[in-house]
Write a protein that holds these residues in place. Structure first.
Motif, PDB file in Angstrom:
ATOM      1  N   LYS A 191       0.800  -1.222   0.000  1.00  0.00           N
ATOM      2  CA  LYS A 191       0.000   0.000   0.000  1.00  0.00           C
ATOM      3  C   LYS A 191       0.835   1.277   0.000  1.00  0.00           C
ATOM      4  O   LYS A 191       0.308   2.367   0.228  1.00  0.00           O
ATOM      5  CB  LYS A 191      -0.987   0.011   1.177  1.00  0.00           C
ATOM      6  N   LEU A 192       2.133   1.181  -0.279  1.00  0.00           N
ATOM      7  CA  LEU A 192       3.010   2.346  -0.333  1.00  0.00           C
ATOM      8  C   LEU A 192       3.420   2.618  -1.777  1.00  0.00           C
ATOM      9  O   LEU A 192       3.632   1.706  -2.568  1.00  0.00           O
ATOM     10  CB  LEU A 192       4.261   2.119   0.527  1.00  0.00           C
ATOM     11  N   ASP A 193       3.541   3.900  -2.119  1.00  0.00           N
ATOM     12  CA  ASP A 193       3.898   4.322  -3.464  1.00  0.00           C
ATOM     13  C   ASP A 193       5.302   3.842  -3.810  1.00  0.00           C
ATOM     14  O   ASP A 193       6.226   3.931  -3.000  1.00  0.00           O
ATOM     15  CB  ASP A 193       3.830   5.853  -3.532  1.00  0.00           C
ATOM     16  N   LYS A 194       5.474   3.345  -5.053  1.00  0.00           N
ATOM     17  CA  LYS A 194       6.776   2.839  -5.500  1.00  0.00           C
ATOM     18  C   LYS A 194       7.523   3.840  -6.381  1.00  0.00           C
ATOM     19  O   LYS A 194       8.530   3.484  -6.988  1.00  0.00           O
ATOM     20  CB  LYS A 194       6.594   1.527  -6.269  1.00  0.00           C
ATOM     21  N   CYS A 195       7.035   5.079  -6.480  1.00  0.00           N
ATOM     22  CA  CYS A 195       7.648   6.071  -7.351  1.00  0.00           C
ATOM     23  C   CYS A 195       8.566   6.997  -6.551  1.00  0.00           C
ATOM     24  O   CYS A 195       8.106   7.727  -5.658  1.00  0.00           O
ATOM     25  CB  CYS A 195       6.572   6.895  -8.060  1.00  0.00           C
ATOM     26  N   TRP A 196       9.839   6.998  -6.881  1.00  0.00           N
ATOM     27  CA  TRP A 196      10.812   7.886  -6.231  1.00  0.00           C
ATOM     28  C   TRP A 196      10.444   9.339  -6.537  1.00  0.00           C
ATOM     29  O   TRP A 196      10.351   9.737  -7.697  1.00  0.00           O
ATOM     30  CB  TRP A 196      12.206   7.568  -6.751  1.00  0.00           C
ATOM     31  N   PRO A 197      10.237  10.176  -5.545  1.00  0.00           N
ATOM     32  CA  PRO A 197       9.728  11.530  -5.799  1.00  0.00           C
ATOM     33  C   PRO A 197      10.728  12.473  -6.430  1.00  0.00           C
ATOM     34  O   PRO A 197      10.339  13.547  -6.909  1.00  0.00           O
ATOM     35  CB  PRO A 197       9.317  12.011  -4.397  1.00  0.00           C
ATOM     36  N   ASP A 198      12.023  12.132  -6.457  1.00  0.00           N
ATOM     37  CA  ASP A 198      13.031  13.067  -6.961  1.00  0.00           C
ATOM     38  C   ASP A 198      13.392  12.865  -8.425  1.00  0.00           C
ATOM     39  O   ASP A 198      14.341  13.498  -8.918  1.00  0.00           O
ATOM     40  CB  ASP A 198      14.306  12.976  -6.108  1.00  0.00           C
ATOM     41  N   PHE A 199      12.662  12.028  -9.152  1.00  0.00           N
ATOM     42  CA  PHE A 199      12.966  11.865 -10.571  1.00  0.00           C
ATOM     43  C   PHE A 199      12.884  13.181 -11.349  1.00  0.00           C
ATOM     44  O   PHE A 199      13.761  13.467 -12.177  1.00  0.00           O
ATOM     45  CB  PHE A 199      12.048  10.825 -11.212  1.00  0.00           C
ATOM     46  N   PRO A 200      11.853  14.031 -11.129  1.00  0.00           N
ATOM     47  CA  PRO A 200      11.830  15.300 -11.876  1.00  0.00           C
ATOM     48  C   PRO A 200      13.057  16.154 -11.625  1.00  0.00           C
ATOM     49  O   PRO A 200      13.588  16.782 -12.559  1.00  0.00           O
ATOM     50  CB  PRO A 200      10.549  15.978 -11.358  1.00  0.00           C
ATOM     51  N   ARG A 201      13.558  16.215 -10.392  1.00  0.00           N
ATOM     52  CA  ARG A 201      14.755  16.998 -10.094  1.00  0.00           C
ATOM     53  C   ARG A 201      15.995  16.375 -10.747  1.00  0.00           C
ATOM     54  O   ARG A 201      16.892  17.090 -11.197  1.00  0.00           O
ATOM     55  CB  ARG A 201      14.944  17.111  -8.583  1.00  0.00           C
ATOM     56  N   LEU A 202      16.035  15.053 -10.801  1.00  0.00           N
ATOM     57  CA  LEU A 202      17.182  14.384 -11.415  1.00  0.00           C
ATOM     58  C   LEU A 202      17.305  14.737 -12.888  1.00  0.00           C
ATOM     59  O   LEU A 202      18.383  15.085 -13.370  1.00  0.00           O
ATOM     60  CB  LEU A 202      17.060  12.868 -11.240  1.00  0.00           C
ATOM     61  N   VAL A 203      16.191  14.651 -13.615  1.00  0.00           N
ATOM     62  CA  VAL A 203      16.251  14.888 -15.058  1.00  0.00           C
ATOM     63  C   VAL A 203      16.273  16.369 -15.398  1.00  0.00           C
ATOM     64  O   VAL A 203      16.571  16.747 -16.542  1.00  0.00           O
ATOM     65  CB  VAL A 203      15.077  14.199 -15.791  1.00  0.00           C
ATOM     66  N   ALA A 204      15.961  17.249 -14.436  1.00  0.00           N
ATOM     67  CA  ALA A 204      15.922  18.683 -14.704  1.00  0.00           C
ATOM     68  C   ALA A 204      17.305  19.307 -14.791  1.00  0.00           C
ATOM     69  O   ALA A 204      17.429  20.482 -15.118  1.00  0.00           O
ATOM     70  CB  ALA A 204      15.105  19.394 -13.636  1.00  0.00           C
ATOM     71  N   GLY A 205      18.350  18.551 -14.481  1.00  0.00           N
ATOM     72  CA  GLY A 205      19.676  19.140 -14.607  1.00  0.00           C
ATOM     73  C   GLY A 205      20.690  18.622 -13.624  1.00  0.00           C
ATOM     74  O   GLY A 205      21.694  19.288 -13.365  1.00  0.00           O
TER      75      GLY A 205
END
Length: 322
Positions: A191-205
């Motif tokens: 019941k816990l989310d499996k998506c790492w929340p920092d992916f947008p920051r990683l690909v942003a630069g």
């Protein structure tokens, strides 16, 4: 040798199907003629293996009718088909066992959710072992012979997959050294989310990805979020079939993925993979293979952006310039 057909109901998630490939290959090598039923995408994913794959019918009534037709065809090809274990139910659900029973099949599967009486052979399940080992053990039970669990999976793309991937690379102007990011994950883990929340920051630069093309291949239902929110600066390829996707993963300098089907695919084609995990237990569900590095925070928490970026830089430094 006369054909020895075996009907196999596949699991419903890409990662689970990938984890079952070593067991399926072992059964084929032992002389079984595999007849697989699964989600519509499973035919493209497994096309390079040459197995017969039918898309699973929609309703329970239609699935029973589909299994009955397949049972009749297999019995016509093999007179001994109806006198032996002739089907594997890889899902743990009650419904998958019930549908095989109603179709007149002598099925083997794991004893789970009170469905043992529906199976011709109900195998006790050790829920603590890795899921690939569970599938492997079920194959061992069918063959009546144990064998060491392989240390990797070999997913085989087809010639058509190679051509499709080459056309996509040309259309997207992807140069050698590109990175594939898989920031999505279907379902949850306990019941816990499996998506790492920092992916947008990683690909942003983040430094390790700067100067490299970053490719994202969103699946159904993910396109809008990708296009409108977090990943507009990436090369986005929509509607890519799983077989061509496997080739794109294989040829990448690095794949960074959540606990998700494409992560398991990347490991199965030998791509360098950073498997970014939070709540997922890698001992049960981790990607398998010598090219896999698990990045996970302490106590099943998420790793930091700096940790993932540092590990990515270490891999890419060894891969050479873009």
């Amino acid at each position: 040798m006369p054909p020895r057909p075996l009907i196999v109901r596949l699991r419903n998630w890409v990662g689970d199907v990938v984890l079952g490939i070593p067991m399926l290959q072992r059964l084929q090598d032992a002389g079984y003629e595999l007849h697989l039923l699964g989600k519509g995408w499973s035919r493209d994913l497994l096309a390079g293996h040459g197995w017969a794959v039918q898309p699973l019918a929609g309703s329970a009534r239609e699935r029973v009718a589909q299994l009955r037709r397949l049972r009749a065809a297999c019995a016509a090809a093999d007179p001994g088909f109806t006198r032996r274990i002739n089907a594997l139910a890889l899902p743990y659900s009650l419904s998958s066992a019930l549908e095989m029973r109603l179709a007149g099949l002598r099925a083997m599967g794991y004893r789970h959710e009170g469905r043992g009486w529906l199976l011709r052979a109900a195998v006790p399940r050790d829920a603590s072992r890795h899921e690939m080992a569970s599938y492997w053990a079920l194959g061992s039970a069918l063959l009546g012979k144990a064998a060491p669990v392989p240390d990797r999976i070999r997913l085989r793309p087809s010639a058509d997959h190679e051509a499709q991937a080459a056309a996509l690379r040309q259309r997207l102007a992807l140069r050698p050294g590109y990175v594939v990011v898989c920031p999505f994950a279907g379902g949850t883990f306990e019941k816990l989310d499996k998506c790492w929340p920092d992916f947008p920051r990683l690909v942003a630069g983040a430094p390790p990805l700067s100067g490299r093309e970053v490719l994202i291949c969103p699946g159904p239902g993910e396109e809008e979020a990708v296009a409108e929110r977090d990943y507009g600066g990436c090369r986005i390829a929509r509607g890519v079939g799983l077989g061509a996707y496997a080739v794109l993963l294989r040829d990448a300098a690095l794949v960074i993925a959540n606990d998700t089907g494409p992560g398991h695919m990347a490991a199965a084609v030998g791509a360098p993979l950073l498997s970014v995990l939070g709540p997922t237990d890698p001992a049960r569900w981790g990607a398998v293979g010598p090219t896999v590095q698990v990045v996970q925070g302490q106590g099943g928490g998420w790793p930091s952006l700096a940790d993932v970026a540092g590990r990515a830089a270490a891999v890419l430094h060894g891969a050479g310039p873009a």
